[in-house]
Design a protein around this motif. Structure first.
Motif, mmCIF file in Angstrom:
data_model
loop_
_atom_site.group_PDB
_atom_site.id
_atom_site.type_symbol
_atom_site.label_atom_id
_atom_site.label_comp_id
_atom_site.label_asym_id
_atom_site.label_seq_id
_atom_site.Cartn_x
_atom_site.Cartn_y
_atom_site.Cartn_z
ATOM 1 N N LYS A 108 -7.299 -4.548 5.121
ATOM 2 C CA LYS A 108 -7.199 -5.569 5.997
ATOM 3 C C LYS A 108 -7.765 -5.302 7.303
ATOM 4 O O LYS A 108 -7.474 -3.968 7.678
ATOM 5 C CB LYS A 108 -5.945 -6.297 6.049
ATOM 6 C CG LYS A 108 -5.037 -5.323 6.731
ATOM 7 C CD LYS A 108 -3.416 -5.672 7.046
ATOM 8 C CE LYS A 108 -2.684 -4.946 7.747
ATOM 9 N NZ LYS A 108 -1.150 -5.098 7.527
ATOM 10 N N VAL A 114 -5.453 -0.542 1.716
ATOM 11 C CA VAL A 114 -5.326 -1.722 2.292
ATOM 12 C C VAL A 114 -6.401 -1.842 3.269
ATOM 13 O O VAL A 114 -6.229 -1.158 4.121
ATOM 14 C CB VAL A 114 -3.728 -1.992 3.122
ATOM 15 C CG1 VAL A 114 -3.663 -3.015 4.045
ATOM 16 C CG2 VAL A 114 -2.889 -1.733 1.947
ATOM 17 N N ILE A 159 -1.302 -9.464 -0.065
ATOM 18 C CA ILE A 159 -0.087 -8.619 0.204
ATOM 19 C C ILE A 159 0.429 -9.306 1.570
ATOM 20 O O ILE A 159 1.339 -9.094 1.815
ATOM 21 C CB ILE A 159 -0.474 -7.052 0.553
ATOM 22 C CG1 ILE A 159 -1.458 -6.877 1.666
ATOM 23 C CG2 ILE A 159 -0.607 -6.315 -0.759
ATOM 24 C CD1 ILE A 159 -1.476 -5.394 1.988
ATOM 25 N N ARG A 215 1.165 0.875 -0.523
ATOM 26 C CA ARG A 215 0.284 0.329 0.091
ATOM 27 C C ARG A 215 -0.219 0.916 1.464
ATOM 28 O O ARG A 215 0.699 0.873 2.429
ATOM 29 C CB ARG A 215 0.584 -1.033 0.453
ATOM 30 C CG ARG A 215 1.214 -1.922 -0.754
ATOM 31 C CD ARG A 215 2.081 -3.072 -0.484
ATOM 32 N NE ARG A 215 2.897 -3.294 0.982
ATOM 33 C CZ ARG A 215 4.156 -3.066 0.533
ATOM 34 N NH1 ARG A 215 4.654 -3.106 -0.767
ATOM 35 N NH2 ARG A 215 4.800 -2.994 1.811
ATOM 36 N N THR A 234 -3.598 2.546 7.497
ATOM 37 C CA THR A 234 -3.772 3.474 8.563
ATOM 38 C C THR A 234 -4.063 4.863 8.157
ATOM 39 O O THR A 234 -5.193 5.105 8.679
ATOM 40 C CB THR A 234 -2.811 3.262 9.488
ATOM 41 O OG1 THR A 234 -2.291 1.931 9.940
ATOM 42 C CG2 THR A 234 -2.700 4.050 11.010
ATOM 43 N N ILE A 282 8.554 -5.057 2.439
ATOM 44 C CA ILE A 282 8.162 -4.076 3.608
ATOM 45 C C ILE A 282 9.524 -3.949 4.381
ATOM 46 O O ILE A 282 10.285 -4.645 4.641
ATOM 47 C CB ILE A 282 7.357 -5.233 4.381
ATOM 48 C CG1 ILE A 282 6.164 -5.792 3.700
ATOM 49 C CG2 ILE A 282 7.037 -4.307 5.692
ATOM 50 C CD1 ILE A 282 5.501 -6.849 4.531
ATOM 51 N N ASN A 299 -4.374 -9.027 3.685
ATOM 52 C CA ASN A 299 -3.178 -9.724 3.908
ATOM 53 C C ASN A 299 -3.523 -11.142 4.397
ATOM 54 O O ASN A 299 -2.439 -12.003 4.412
ATOM 55 C CB ASN A 299 -2.349 -9.055 5.099
ATOM 56 C CG ASN A 299 -2.951 -9.011 6.321
ATOM 57 O OD1 ASN A 299 -4.032 -9.179 6.569
ATOM 58 N ND2 ASN A 299 -2.201 -9.217 7.450
HETATM 59 C C1 LIG Z 1 -0.805 -3.841 6.601
HETATM 60 C C2 LIG Z 1 0.000 -3.678 5.332
HETATM 61 C C3 LIG Z 1 0.139 -2.301 4.848
HETATM 62 C C4 LIG Z 1 -0.404 -1.054 5.245
HETATM 63 O O1 LIG Z 1 0.245 -0.603 6.294
HETATM 64 P P1 LIG Z 1 -0.200 0.957 6.986
HETATM 65 O O2 LIG Z 1 0.922 1.213 7.987
HETATM 66 O O3 LIG Z 1 -1.319 0.521 7.728
HETATM 67 O O4 LIG Z 1 -0.294 1.827 6.123
HETATM 68 C C5 LIG Z 1 1.195 -2.375 3.703
HETATM 69 N N1 LIG Z 1 1.804 -3.482 3.310
HETATM 70 C C6 LIG Z 1 1.489 -4.653 4.052
HETATM 71 C C7 LIG Z 1 2.105 -5.876 3.413
HETATM 72 C C8 LIG Z 1 0.592 -4.944 5.047
HETATM 73 O O5 LIG Z 1 0.432 -6.019 5.779
#
Ligand SMILES: *Cc1c(COP(=O)(O)O)cnc(C)c1O
Length: 232
Positions: free
Chosen positions: A41, A39, A83, A222, A225, A167, A62
């Motif tokens: 973003k 990810v 995403i 996904r 971090t 999520i 995102n």
């Molecule tokens: C930002 C995001 C992630 C990644 O999250 P982390 O906690 O940084 O691994 C995964 N899925 C979605 C939909 C996100 O917006």
């Protein structure tokens, strides 16, 4: 955690893969069934270049605009997945620039994406986002609305419905994420049985809850971090 060098990025990917492998081992699953979506973003184009250089298949963004701009700066072959929440008025832009949209959560959006994909002459791969944790702070179709959303998506000749995404709610209690993921898998099993659509992809699990997601049947985690550090 700051933005890594390429070598640091490789080491972090190895750590995440080890976590996936450990979760698979306890669940009796084959780690080859679990994909890793990097990810990118809020990170520079270098984040996507690292992913491509290491041979990862895809990256996730995102926001439509940010993804479109970043993709234009990255020449390496990569799939780009959306995403984050998508408004119907950006459906055409998303269908033009993304290889898959994971955040499809309303019949209205299904109809806009289906029309855009038809006009572009390009089938669009999608996942249906379901708010399986019933979190008021999250987007996603309500569990009760998922069957009608799936029917609408399957009726669109230019959309390819590959599975579901969720999520988990933010919580100090790890059982909240676990229950959310089990709920999504059970929903998938039920919808697949009812419609005959395989819905193979279960996109669930992020840096903080990937083990619970893999235990519940995730086929795609996904991860932002844990690979690229914290975002500002
Ligand atoms: C930002 C995001 C992630 C990644 O999250 P982390 O906690 O940084 O691994 C995964 N899925 C979605 C939909 C996100 O917006």
């Amino acid at each position: 955690m700051t933005f890594p060098t390429y070598d640091e990025f490789c080491a972090r990917v190895a750590v995440v893969r080890t976590q996936i492998a450990a979760a698979c081992a306890s669940a009796g699953r084959d780690p080859a069934e679990v994909g890793l979506l990097a990810v990118t973003k809020n990170h520079p184009p270098a984040a996507a270049e690292y992913a491509a250089r290491l041979g990862l298949r895809a990256v996730g963004e995102n926001r439509v605009q940010e993804g479109v701009e970043k993709r234009a700066q990255v020449a390496a072959p990569l799939e780009w997945e959306l995403i984050g929440h998508l408004q119907s008025n950006k459906a055409r832009l998303a269908a033009t620039h993304f290889d898959r949209v994971q955040s499809v959560d309303s019949v209205k959006l299904v109809n806009h994406l289906g029309r855009a994909a038809g006009e572009l002459g390009n089938p669009l791969r999608i996942l249906l986002q379901v708010n399986a944790g019933r979190d008021p702070a999250k987007f996603g179709a309500e569990l009760e609305d998922a069957p009608a959303l799936l029917d609408a998506a399957l009726a669109q000749p230019h959309l390819r419905v590959e599975g579901l995404m969720t999520i988990a709610p933010l919580s100090d209690d790890p059982d909240v994420a676990r229950r959310t993921f089990v709920t999504l898998r059970e929903l998938r099993d039920r919808l697949a049985a009812q419609t005959g659509a395989p819905l193979r992809e279960l996109s669930m699990g992020m840096s903080g809850d990937l083990a619970a997601a893999v235990a519940a049947g995730s086929t795609l985690v996904r991860i932002g971090t844990a690979l690229y550090g914290t975002r500002d």
